[in-house]
Design an enzyme around this catalytic site. Sequence first.
Site, short mmCIF file in Angstrom:
data_model
loop_
_atom_site.label_atom_id
_atom_site.label_comp_id
_atom_site.label_asym_id
_atom_site.label_seq_id
_atom_site.Cartn_x
_atom_site.Cartn_y
_atom_site.Cartn_z
N TYR A 110 -5.83 0.78 -7.72
CA TYR A 110 -5.97 2.08 -7.63
C TYR A 110 -7.12 2.81 -8.34
CZ TYR A 110 -1.31 2.05 -5.59
OH TYR A 110 -0.33 1.81 -4.62
N GLN A 146 0.82 11.97 3.21
CA GLN A 146 1.24 10.55 2.64
C GLN A 146 0.04 9.91 2.03
OE1 GLN A 146 3.42 7.86 6.03
NE2 GLN A 146 2.18 9.50 7.11
N VAL A 148 -2.80 9.99 -1.07
CA VAL A 148 -2.88 10.15 -2.47
C VAL A 148 -4.14 10.66 -3.01
CG1 VAL A 148 -1.13 8.27 -2.75
CG2 VAL A 148 -3.43 7.46 -2.69
N ASP A 149 -5.11 10.68 -2.01
CA ASP A 149 -6.24 11.59 -2.20
C ASP A 149 -6.06 13.00 -2.29
OD1 ASP A 149 -6.96 12.97 0.29
OD2 ASP A 149 -6.96 10.92 1.15
N HIS A 151 3.81 10.62 -1.55
CA HIS A 151 3.56 9.43 -1.86
C HIS A 151 2.92 9.13 -3.25
CE1 HIS A 151 4.24 7.25 2.12
NE2 HIS A 151 5.43 7.53 1.53
N CYS A 164 9.14 6.18 -20.30
CA CYS A 164 9.80 7.55 -20.49
C CYS A 164 9.73 8.61 -19.67
CB CYS A 164 9.23 8.18 -21.89
SG CYS A 164 7.47 8.88 -21.83
N CYS A 166 5.16 8.66 -25.43
CA CYS A 166 6.01 7.60 -26.27
C CYS A 166 5.03 6.63 -26.87
CB CYS A 166 7.17 7.29 -25.36
SG CYS A 166 6.79 5.94 -24.27
N SER A 225 0.26 5.99 11.44
CA SER A 225 0.74 4.92 12.20
C SER A 225 2.04 4.89 12.63
CB SER A 225 0.12 3.53 11.91
OG SER A 225 0.93 3.30 10.69
N GLU A 261 -5.04 6.71 18.02
CA GLU A 261 -4.43 5.97 19.48
C GLU A 261 -2.86 6.22 19.10
OE1 GLU A 261 -5.10 2.05 17.66
OE2 GLU A 261 -3.85 2.32 15.96
#
Length: 230
Positions: A53, A88, A90-91, A106, A117, A136, A174, A200
Amino acid sequence: MEKIVILTGAGISAESGLRTFRDAGGLWEGYRIEEVATPEAFARDPALVHDFYNMRRAAAAAARPNAAHAALARLEAAGRHEVLIVTQNVDDLHERAGSVHVIHMHGSLAGALCAACGYRWAAPAVMAPQDPCPACARPATRPDIVWFGEMPYQMDRIWQALRQADLFVSIGTSGNVYPAAAFVQDAARAGARTLELNLEPSLGARDFDEARIGPASRIVPDWVDTLLRA
Ligand code: OAD
């Protein structure tokens, strides 16, 4: 006002230079996505998962929105339709293009989450397993990303929007990952027209009323232009 729900996947960011998951070469250091994007993988080797990540966070920060992201922002800004993007991805390329109503089902590379926590904060550029949680102090920090086997975010809001949609559009995905892959059926059952825009035909291609095939940077602006001219 016509309500449009737009589901986006990795294909919309491909021409910004961000790799998709399942196309040729869609591997990371020889790992399949299912091998790094799970709670089990994180428990086994948190440094490996953080590295995955961290690398994607750096790539996203260096990328720029392309003409497809810009076209969706233009559609929303025109104010003639009620537009909700369910991504979906994450950028943050939708937000950087100017889209306002965006749900990251996502999760997001911009977020950090304490697995101990539940506290959330803005992710630093580089995260590591020993990072303490600001709330925490336990070293249980993880990216605020939904992994395989976890429940995607804001599903109630998404299902409600799908039930009320006049038009559902799927772009650059997809159709491998549920529940997103079933949104076309959910929307159609509730009476929406459905359109697929993809390089596609996706796995669920036959569930759509209409499809346009080509690179997102061309077919998404074309579709938005047609809609705004009507
Ligand atoms: P995939 O990599 O599975 O699919 C990308 C889709 O984009 C394919 O159908 C390609 O044909 C299409 N595509 C590629 N280049 C394109 C372009 N220039 N223009 C238009 N389409 C293009 O990615 P997703 O469907 O987004 O989840 O994957 C879904 C989820 O699987 C991801 O959110 C991620 C992954 O595991 C999690 O991490 C939880």
